[in-house]
Design an enzyme around this catalytic site. Structure first.
Site, PDB file in Angstrom:
ATOM      1  N   ASP A   9      14.855 -15.548  10.888  1.00 32.99           N
ATOM      2  CA  ASP A   9      15.466 -15.805   9.581  1.00 32.99           C
ATOM      3  C   ASP A   9      16.674 -16.704   9.788  1.00 32.99           C
ATOM      4  O   ASP A   9      17.629 -16.332  10.477  1.00 32.99           O
ATOM      5  CB  ASP A   9      15.885 -14.479   8.936  1.00 32.99           C
ATOM      6  N   ASP A 105      12.907 -21.013   5.182  1.00 33.96           N
ATOM      7  CA  ASP A 105      13.947 -20.527   6.091  1.00 33.96           C
ATOM      8  C   ASP A 105      13.577 -19.258   6.842  1.00 33.96           C
ATOM      9  O   ASP A 105      14.460 -18.613   7.422  1.00 33.96           O
ATOM     10  CB  ASP A 105      15.252 -20.307   5.322  1.00 33.96           C
ATOM     11  N   GLU A 106      12.310 -18.889   6.864  1.00 33.78           N
ATOM     12  CA  GLU A 106      11.917 -17.727   7.666  1.00 33.78           C
ATOM     13  C   GLU A 106      10.485 -17.875   8.166  1.00 33.78           C
ATOM     14  O   GLU A 106       9.645 -18.490   7.525  1.00 33.78           O
ATOM     15  CB  GLU A 106      12.094 -16.421   6.891  1.00 33.78           C
TER      16      GLU A 106
END
Length: 247
Positions: A9, A105-106
């Site tokens: 993350d 974003d992960e």
């Protein structure tokens, strides 16, 4: 073959990408990304300084302005986010052949079958991965390790910012027992507030209740909540699935 999943993350991703692209933002402690101060957008990300005022992703920008009027509000570019996400993915693919991006974003990485390479722990790999992401993309990340996707993600949430956490098979219930119900996937603020009125606040309470009793209290959600409270989650990754959310 036991599942071993790493969840990566990126910390304050949208804020940090904007800081990389726009030098004038690098020293701005209170930075909110997602829309202009007078706009109708929603917050994509807030710096950790701004988060102390209660600002979080998904919040209307107007509400964020009310919480922290002294913050700088900035409208970022999707192209910049996309390019940064692709650069991070290129790093992750050096560590695992199966990388599934859950959003820009992960990401989840599959480490099943690596017991001979890493017989005890994946923490050394997670540390190498975190450092490589920082070195090659300039972005910080938190890394969670678990026997399924849910546990790995909750571990990375607990490790923020820039931390590492491993929950090995057999440790799931003990790890979850210390979490509030609002931390569980699928439990939004309204649901958490409703359950709190019923006396349910922490995961350990659900763990100790019989499913029938839980069902009488909260209804049809009891079965899924009970399974999650005991650490059950999916372990299959689909690396070809396109990310469906910005954050």
């Amino acid at each position: 073959m036991a599942a071993r999943i790493i969840h990566v993350d990126l910390d304050a991703f949208f804020v940090e990408v904007c800081r990389q692209r726009f030098p004038e933002l690098r020293d701005v402690e209170l930075l909110v990304v997602g829309g202009r101060r007078d706009g109708r957008g929603v917050v994509q990300s807030a710096s950790y300084g701004a988060r102390r005022f209660g600002i979080h992703a998904g919040m209307p920008v107007a509400q964020a302005v009310g919480l922290c009027p002294q913050a700088t509000f900035f409208q970022g570019s999707f192209i910049h986010y996309r390019d940064a996400s692709r650069a991070v993915r290129a790093v992750l693919e050096r560590f695992s052949p199966v990388v599934a991006m859950a959003s820009l974003d992960e990401a989840y990485l599959d480490f099943a079958g690596t017991e001979r390479l890493h017989p005890v722990s994946l923490l050394p790999v997670a540390e190498q991965l975190r450092d490589a992401v920082k070195r090659d993309s300039g972005l910080d990340c938190s890394v969670g390790i678990g026997p399924n996707r849910m546990i790995a993600k909750l571990a990375s949430d607990s490790a923020k910012p820039r931390g590492l956490m491993e929950v090995r098979a057999g440790w799931e219930e003990g790890f979850l027992a210390g979490l509030p119900l609002k931390a569980m996937p699928g439990v939004g603020p309204k649901t958490a507030a409703r359950w709190l009125e019923l006396g349910l606040q922490d995961v350990w309470q659900v763990q100790q209740m019989e499913e029938a009793a839980l069902g009488r209290l909260i209804g049809g959600e009891a079965r899924v909540l009970k399974l999650r409270a005991h650490g059950h989650g999916g372990s299959t990754l689909n690396p070809d699935r396109a990310a469906k959310s910005v954050s």
